[in-house]
Motif scaffolding. Sequence first.
Motif, short mmCIF file in Angstrom:
data_model
loop_
_atom_site.label_atom_id
_atom_site.label_comp_id
_atom_site.label_asym_id
_atom_site.label_seq_id
_atom_site.Cartn_x
_atom_site.Cartn_y
_atom_site.Cartn_z
N ALA A 121 8.55 1.07 2.27
CA ALA A 121 8.51 2.05 1.00
C ALA A 121 8.40 0.89 -0.13
CB ALA A 121 9.81 2.86 0.49
N LEU A 122 9.14 -0.04 -0.07
CA LEU A 122 8.91 -1.15 -1.43
C LEU A 122 7.59 -1.84 -1.17
CD1 LEU A 122 10.08 -2.73 -3.75
CD2 LEU A 122 10.93 -4.31 -1.97
N ALA A 123 7.04 -2.09 -0.15
CA ALA A 123 5.50 -2.73 0.08
C ALA A 123 4.73 -1.69 -0.38
CB ALA A 123 5.46 -3.04 1.68
N THR A 129 2.30 -8.95 2.76
CA THR A 129 1.02 -8.28 3.01
C THR A 129 0.48 -7.37 2.21
OG1 THR A 129 1.86 -8.16 5.54
CG2 THR A 129 0.26 -6.44 5.02
N ALA A 130 1.02 -6.76 1.33
CA ALA A 130 0.44 -5.82 0.10
C ALA A 130 -0.19 -6.73 -0.73
CB ALA A 130 1.75 -5.08 -0.35
N LEU A 131 0.27 -7.96 -1.26
CA LEU A 131 -0.20 -8.62 -2.15
C LEU A 131 -1.68 -9.26 -1.59
CD1 LEU A 131 -0.34 -10.20 -4.76
CD2 LEU A 131 0.80 -11.88 -3.88
N PHE A 132 -1.67 -9.65 -0.57
CA PHE A 132 -2.75 -10.48 0.14
C PHE A 132 -3.97 -9.15 0.45
CE2 PHE A 132 -5.33 -12.73 3.67
CZ PHE A 132 -5.84 -13.71 3.00
N VAL A 133 -3.51 -8.29 1.05
CA VAL A 133 -4.22 -7.17 1.32
C VAL A 133 -4.98 -6.60 -0.07
CG1 VAL A 133 -4.46 -4.40 1.79
CG2 VAL A 133 -3.39 -6.25 3.62
N TRP A 134 -4.22 -6.49 -0.87
CA TRP A 134 -4.95 -6.02 -2.46
C TRP A 134 -5.91 -7.09 -2.86
CZ3 TRP A 134 -5.05 -7.93 -7.33
CH2 TRP A 134 -5.54 -7.32 -8.28
N ALA A 135 -5.56 -8.23 -2.82
CA ALA A 135 -6.32 -9.47 -3.02
C ALA A 135 -7.65 -9.31 -2.31
CB ALA A 135 -5.79 -10.95 -2.94
N CYS A 140 0.74 0.06 -4.47
CA CYS A 140 0.08 1.15 -5.63
C CYS A 140 0.43 0.54 -6.84
CB CYS A 140 0.88 2.21 -5.36
SG CYS A 140 0.79 3.25 -3.56
N ALA A 141 1.61 -0.21 -7.34
CA ALA A 141 1.58 -0.84 -8.65
C ALA A 141 0.45 -1.73 -9.07
CB ALA A 141 2.78 -1.18 -8.66
N LEU A 142 0.00 -2.32 -8.02
CA LEU A 142 -1.22 -3.43 -8.21
C LEU A 142 -2.38 -2.36 -8.50
CD1 LEU A 142 -0.31 -6.16 -5.59
CD2 LEU A 142 -0.16 -6.54 -7.99
#
Length: 280
Positions: free
Chosen positions: A47-49, A131-137, A54-56
Motif C-alpha cells: 500500500a505504501l509503494a 520499484t515505484a520510483l524507478f517505474v515512475w521514472a 500515485c503521489a509522484l
Amino acid sequence: MFSNYLIGLREGLEASLVVCILIAYLVKTGRREALKPIWTGIAIAVALALGFGCALEFGSQELTFQAQEALGGSLSIVAVCLVTWMVFWMRRTARHLKSELHGRLDAALAMGTGALVATAFLAVGREGLETALFVWASVHAASDGTPRPLIGVALGIATAVLLGWLFYRGALRINLAKFFTWTGGMLVVVAAGVLAYGVHDLQEAGWVPGLTDVPFDISDTIPPDSWYGTLLKGVFNFQPDPTAGQITVWLLYLVPVLTLFLLPSRLSGRTGETAPSAAK
C-alpha cells in the motif's frame, strides 16, 4: 514496453522471493500463527509503494512545466542511483539473502507480533519504494501517450508473482545467479536511457545548459513515430536527436557500470543456487 516489463519482472521477483523465504520458513518451522502479522506487514508495504507512486504521478501534474521537468529529471537521477545500487547489492548478497531473512525472523518472533509486522514491512517495503520510483521514472521517460508502459509494468509484476508462487510450490527451478546477472545487465542499459532522459528534463527546466546543443538528428532515418522508433524508445529510451549532454552522461554511466557489473563475481559457484533452495 519491454523495458517496463523487465523492471516489473526483476523488481517484482525480488519482492516475491523475499515473501517466499519468509512464508516458507514459518511454515517449515511450524509457526503458522505468525503468518497473519507477516501478511499484514507485506500489505502495508504494498500500500505504501502504491501510494508513493500515485503521489509522484498525480502530485507532479499540479506543477508548472518547468517544475515538472525539474522534478522528473531529479527523480530520474535518484532512481538510476537506487537501481544501480540494487543490482550490485543483489549480485553480492543473493547467496545469503535466505539466512539473513531467517535471522531477522527469529529475532522478530522472540519480540512479538509488532516486530513481525515491522520485519515483513521493512523487507518488502524497500523493494516496493525502489520499484515505484524507478517505474515512475521509466514510464515518464518512455511515455508515448498510451498505457503501454504501465501495461508492461503490470505484466512484469504479474509474471513475478506467478514465478514466486511456482518457486514456493517447488514446481520451477531457476539459477538465480544467472537470472539476476542477465536481468541486472539489461536494467543497467535501461537505467542509462533513464539517466539520459533525466538530463534532458533538467535541460528543459533550465537547470542544466546545452538544450540546443544537438550533435546529430537522425529523425529522418529513424522516425520517432515509426514502429522501430517506438520499439527503440520503449526498450532503450532511444532519442533520434539527443543533446551532447545526454550522449555524454549515457556513455559515462553505461560503459563503466556495465563493465564493472559483468566482471567475474567473487562468489564463484556458490551463487548458482536455484530458486526453490532460496525459497525453502
